[in-house]
Enzyme design. Structure first.
Site, PDB file in Angstrom:
ATOM      1  N   THR A 129       0.822  -1.211   0.000  1.00  0.00           N
ATOM      2  CA  THR A 129       0.000   0.000   0.000  1.00  0.00           C
ATOM      3  C   THR A 129       0.855   1.260   0.000  1.00  0.00           C
ATOM      4  O   THR A 129       1.984   1.253   0.526  1.00  0.00           O
ATOM      5  CB  THR A 129      -0.914  -0.008   1.257  1.00  0.00           C
ATOM      6  OG1 THR A 129      -1.423   1.300   1.485  1.00  0.00           O
ATOM      7  CG2 THR A 129      -0.147  -0.421   2.505  1.00  0.00           C
ATOM      8  N   ASP A 130       0.301   2.339  -0.539  1.00  0.00           N
ATOM      9  CA  ASP A 130       1.007   3.633  -0.499  1.00  0.00           C
ATOM     10  C   ASP A 130       1.161   4.143   0.943  1.00  0.00           C
ATOM     11  O   ASP A 130       1.973   5.028   1.205  1.00  0.00           O
ATOM     12  CB  ASP A 130       0.286   4.679  -1.370  1.00  0.00           C
ATOM     13  CG  ASP A 130      -1.142   4.989  -0.943  1.00  0.00           C
ATOM     14  OD1 ASP A 130      -1.648   4.369   0.027  1.00  0.00           O
ATOM     15  OD2 ASP A 130      -1.768   5.870  -1.576  1.00  0.00           O
ATOM     16  N   GLU A 131       0.380   3.576   1.871  1.00  0.00           N
ATOM     17  CA  GLU A 131       0.411   4.082   3.251  1.00  0.00           C
ATOM     18  C   GLU A 131       1.741   3.807   3.945  1.00  0.00           C
ATOM     19  O   GLU A 131       2.039   4.397   4.981  1.00  0.00           O
ATOM     20  CB  GLU A 131      -0.748   3.490   4.064  1.00  0.00           C
ATOM     21  CG  GLU A 131      -2.087   3.825   3.421  1.00  0.00           C
ATOM     22  CD  GLU A 131      -3.289   3.533   4.298  1.00  0.00           C
ATOM     23  OE1 GLU A 131      -3.141   3.529   5.525  1.00  0.00           O
ATOM     24  OE2 GLU A 131      -4.377   3.310   3.735  1.00  0.00           O
ATOM     25  N   TYR A 153      -1.453  -0.295  11.096  1.00  0.00           N
ATOM     26  CA  TYR A 153      -1.667  -1.047   9.853  1.00  0.00           C
ATOM     27  C   TYR A 153      -0.506  -0.819   8.890  1.00  0.00           C
ATOM     28  O   TYR A 153       0.112  -1.773   8.385  1.00  0.00           O
ATOM     29  CB  TYR A 153      -2.993  -0.615   9.197  1.00  0.00           C
ATOM     30  CG  TYR A 153      -3.086  -0.953   7.717  1.00  0.00           C
ATOM     31  CD1 TYR A 153      -3.166  -2.274   7.285  1.00  0.00           C
ATOM     32  CD2 TYR A 153      -3.089   0.059   6.739  1.00  0.00           C
ATOM     33  CE1 TYR A 153      -3.241  -2.589   5.931  1.00  0.00           C
ATOM     34  CE2 TYR A 153      -3.166  -0.248   5.389  1.00  0.00           C
ATOM     35  CZ  TYR A 153      -3.246  -1.565   4.992  1.00  0.00           C
ATOM     36  OH  TYR A 153      -3.313  -1.871   3.645  1.00  0.00           O
ATOM     37  N   LYS A 157       2.437  -3.380   7.265  1.00  0.00           N
ATOM     38  CA  LYS A 157       2.628  -3.578   5.819  1.00  0.00           C
ATOM     39  C   LYS A 157       4.068  -3.216   5.435  1.00  0.00           C
ATOM     40  O   LYS A 157       4.691  -3.893   4.613  1.00  0.00           O
ATOM     41  CB  LYS A 157       1.627  -2.733   5.019  1.00  0.00           C
ATOM     42  CG  LYS A 157       0.173  -3.157   5.147  1.00  0.00           C
ATOM     43  CD  LYS A 157      -0.125  -4.551   4.627  1.00  0.00           C
ATOM     44  CE  LYS A 157       0.035  -4.672   3.127  1.00  0.00           C
ATOM     45  NZ  LYS A 157      -0.414  -6.005   2.629  1.00  0.00           N
TER      46      LYS A 157
HETATM   47  P1  NAD Z   1      -9.786  -7.286   2.672  1.00  0.00           P
HETATM   48  O1  NAD Z   1      -9.759  -6.981   4.135  1.00  0.00           O
HETATM   49  O2  NAD Z   1     -11.022  -7.059   1.878  1.00  0.00           O
HETATM   50  O3  NAD Z   1      -9.377  -8.824   2.439  1.00  0.00           O
HETATM   51  C1  NAD Z   1      -8.385  -9.470   3.180  1.00  0.00           C
HETATM   52  C2  NAD Z   1      -8.546 -10.972   2.977  1.00  0.00           C
HETATM   53  O4  NAD Z   1      -7.487 -11.621   3.687  1.00  0.00           O
HETATM   54  C3  NAD Z   1      -9.863 -11.511   3.548  1.00  0.00           C
HETATM   55  O5  NAD Z   1     -10.455 -12.401   2.626  1.00  0.00           O
HETATM   56  C4  NAD Z   1      -9.439 -12.246   4.810  1.00  0.00           C
HETATM   57  O6  NAD Z   1     -10.298 -13.342   5.150  1.00  0.00           O
HETATM   58  C5  NAD Z   1      -8.041 -12.713   4.429  1.00  0.00           C
HETATM   59  N1  NAD Z   1      -7.197 -12.945   5.602  1.00  0.00           N
HETATM   60  C6  NAD Z   1      -6.995 -12.111   6.669  1.00  0.00           C
HETATM   61  N2  NAD Z   1      -6.166 -12.682   7.555  1.00  0.00           N
HETATM   62  C7  NAD Z   1      -5.787 -13.876   7.030  1.00  0.00           C
HETATM   63  C8  NAD Z   1      -4.915 -14.913   7.461  1.00  0.00           C
HETATM   64  N3  NAD Z   1      -4.283 -14.834   8.642  1.00  0.00           N
HETATM   65  N4  NAD Z   1      -4.744 -15.997   6.654  1.00  0.00           N
HETATM   66  C9  NAD Z   1      -5.391 -16.088   5.464  1.00  0.00           C
HETATM   67  N5  NAD Z   1      -6.247 -15.143   5.017  1.00  0.00           N
HETATM   68  C10 NAD Z   1      -6.431 -14.039   5.785  1.00  0.00           C
HETATM   69  O7  NAD Z   1      -8.553  -6.478   2.076  1.00  0.00           O
HETATM   70  P2  NAD Z   1      -8.376  -5.789   0.645  1.00  0.00           P
HETATM   71  O8  NAD Z   1      -8.882  -4.414   0.698  1.00  0.00           O
HETATM   72  O9  NAD Z   1      -8.861  -6.720  -0.405  1.00  0.00           O
HETATM   73  O10 NAD Z   1      -6.778  -5.690   0.578  1.00  0.00           O
HETATM   74  C11 NAD Z   1      -6.004  -6.763   0.023  1.00  0.00           C
HETATM   75  C12 NAD Z   1      -4.545  -6.391   0.070  1.00  0.00           C
HETATM   76  O11 NAD Z   1      -4.330  -5.186  -0.681  1.00  0.00           O
HETATM   77  C13 NAD Z   1      -4.019  -6.122   1.476  1.00  0.00           C
HETATM   78  O12 NAD Z   1      -2.735  -6.683   1.579  1.00  0.00           O
HETATM   79  C14 NAD Z   1      -3.960  -4.597   1.561  1.00  0.00           C
HETATM   80  O13 NAD Z   1      -2.945  -4.185   2.431  1.00  0.00           O
HETATM   81  C15 NAD Z   1      -3.649  -4.236   0.120  1.00  0.00           C
HETATM   82  N6  NAD Z   1      -4.127  -2.902  -0.318  1.00  0.00           N
HETATM   83  C16 NAD Z   1      -5.425  -2.527  -0.127  1.00  0.00           C
HETATM   84  C17 NAD Z   1      -5.853  -1.290  -0.586  1.00  0.00           C
HETATM   85  C18 NAD Z   1      -7.302  -0.847  -0.432  1.00  0.00           C
HETATM   86  O14 NAD Z   1      -7.611   0.291  -0.769  1.00  0.00           O
HETATM   87  N7  NAD Z   1      -8.205  -1.698   0.020  1.00  0.00           N
HETATM   88  C19 NAD Z   1      -4.956  -0.428  -1.223  1.00  0.00           C
HETATM   89  C20 NAD Z   1      -3.633  -0.848  -1.399  1.00  0.00           C
HETATM   90  C21 NAD Z   1      -3.235  -2.098  -0.947  1.00  0.00           C
END
Ligand code: NAD
Length: 329
Positions: A129-131, A153, A157
């Site tokens: 993430t950009d964060e 968080y 990351k």
């Molecule tokens: P989300 O919370 O919707 O999904 C996370 C998934 O991971 C869920 O299905 C959850 O059940 C699973 N999970 C959590 N803990 C687990 C574990 N211990 N073992 C196995 N599975 C596990 O998240 P998202 O928004 O889809 O984000 C996905 C990735 O993208 C993350 O790594 C996040 O940091 C990154 N990201 C998100 C954004 C955003 O805007 N949402 C932006 C940049 C990067």
């Protein structure tokens, strides 16, 4: 270029991971790809997100934890590549308590990296993430910027990114890190700001705006993020970090205005609430590298993407209504 492979996708039942899997196994995905989703199905994971690919011959689902070394070792030994989305992902929850974030985001990533080295996977994509860069008042971060995460968080990351890159330098593992800006789109759990506001507004409720609403984020449609991750998996270089951005930069106040308009509501529905602790003022990534090296460009305009997203939540109440009780912190 041979893109047919056995790909282990962690967190594939979540918002972005499921969009990635639906794309990979969809009509325009690479031919012959086998995908196994490893997902713990926490409150944020939803098997229904994978319904469109459930009967695909190249799809398998395993419910399990990325922190479980035995399970991870077995699965990694059966796959060539890992695309690692699994994470605790909600900043507010990390402020309420960071334990689960350290466990999944740091220890879980380490568990996968260990197995990846042991079983010689060919590519490990760390979805970040950009964060991790912290807050920036003007300009945009390039990939070589030092990491200064502020929320628990973002700190977890950043730790995972550093561990992943260290496994490239120490063990020669082909690690590629992506750092994307804020995503929006359908199937996003209704605790994040866009689906939280949309579902509340569609229900005739009120929405909370943090502080003075001047915090700025870049909003990118999830489909553009997914295409960028796929470019990095198939054409990126080992040991490299790729920023993913190019969405629409908006203050939270501007975003709220757009969401109110899209849902046919007005400012009387907004509660001004105390600011989030340690709230970063602005995030912005420079995405020149992925544009010039891999030909990435975002395709979904914000107005069009937001209208589609609101329409999806309007038409898919049966998806989000059962989740509302799980969304409360
Ligand atoms: P989300 O919370 O919707 O999904 C996370 C998934 O991971 C869920 O299905 C959850 O059940 C699973 N999970 C959590 N803990 C687990 C574990 N211990 N073992 C196995 N599975 C596990 O998240 P998202 O928004 O889809 O984000 C996905 C990735 O993208 C993350 O790594 C996040 O940091 C990154 N990201 C998100 C954004 C955003 O805007 N949402 C932006 C940049 C990067």
């Amino acid at each position: 270029m041979n893109t047919a492979s056995r790909v282990l996708v962690t967190g594939g039942a979540g918002f972005i991971g499921s969009a990635y899997v639906r794309t990979l196994l969809g009509p325009s995905g690479p031919e012959g790809t086998q995908v196994t989703v490893l997902d713990k199905l926490t409150y944020a994971g939803n098997p229904a997100n994978l319904d469109p690919v459930r009967d695909h011959p190249g799809f398998a689902f395993v419910r399990g934890d990325v922190c479980d070394p035995e399970l991870v070792g077995k699965l990694v030994s059966e796959h060539d590549q890992i695309v690692h989305f699994a994470a605790e992902s909600h900043v507010d929850r990390s402020i309420a308590g960071a334990g689960a974030f350290v466990r999944t985001n740091v220890v879980g990533t380490q568990t996968l990296l260990d197995a990846a080295v042991r079983h010689r996977v060919t590519t490990f994509v760390q979805v970040s993430t950009d964060e991790v860069y912290g807050s920036i008042d003007t300009g945009a971060w390039t990939e070589d910027e030092p990491l200064r995460p502020n929320s628990p968080y973002a700190a977890t990351k950043a730790s995972a990114d550093l561990l992943a890159l260290a496994h490239h330098r120490t063990h020669g593992l082909d690690v590629r890190v992506t750092r994307c800006s804020n995503n929006y789109g359908h199937h996003q759990f209704p605790e994040k700001v866009v689906p939280l506001f949309v579902t509340r507004l569609l229900d005739g409720g009120r929405v909370p705006l943090y502080g003075d609403g001047s915090h700025v984020r870049d909003w990118l449609h999830v489909d553009d993020h997914v295409r960028a991750v796929e470019l990095v998996r198939t054409r990126g270089r080992a040991g490299e970090v790729y920023n993913i951005g190019g969405g629409t930069e908006l203050s939270n106040r501007e975003l709220t205005g757009a969401l109110l308009d899209a849902c046919g509501a007005d400012w009387s529905r907004v509660d001004h609430v105390e600011d989030r602790k340690g709230h970063d003022r602005r995030y912005a990534v420079d995405w020149t590298k992925i544009r010039d090296e891999l030909g990435y460009r975002p395709r979904t305009g914000f107005a069009e993407g937001l209208a589609d997203t609101v329409a999806w939540y309007r038409d898919n109440r049966s998806w989000w209504e059962p989740l509302l009780s799980r969304a409360a912190l």
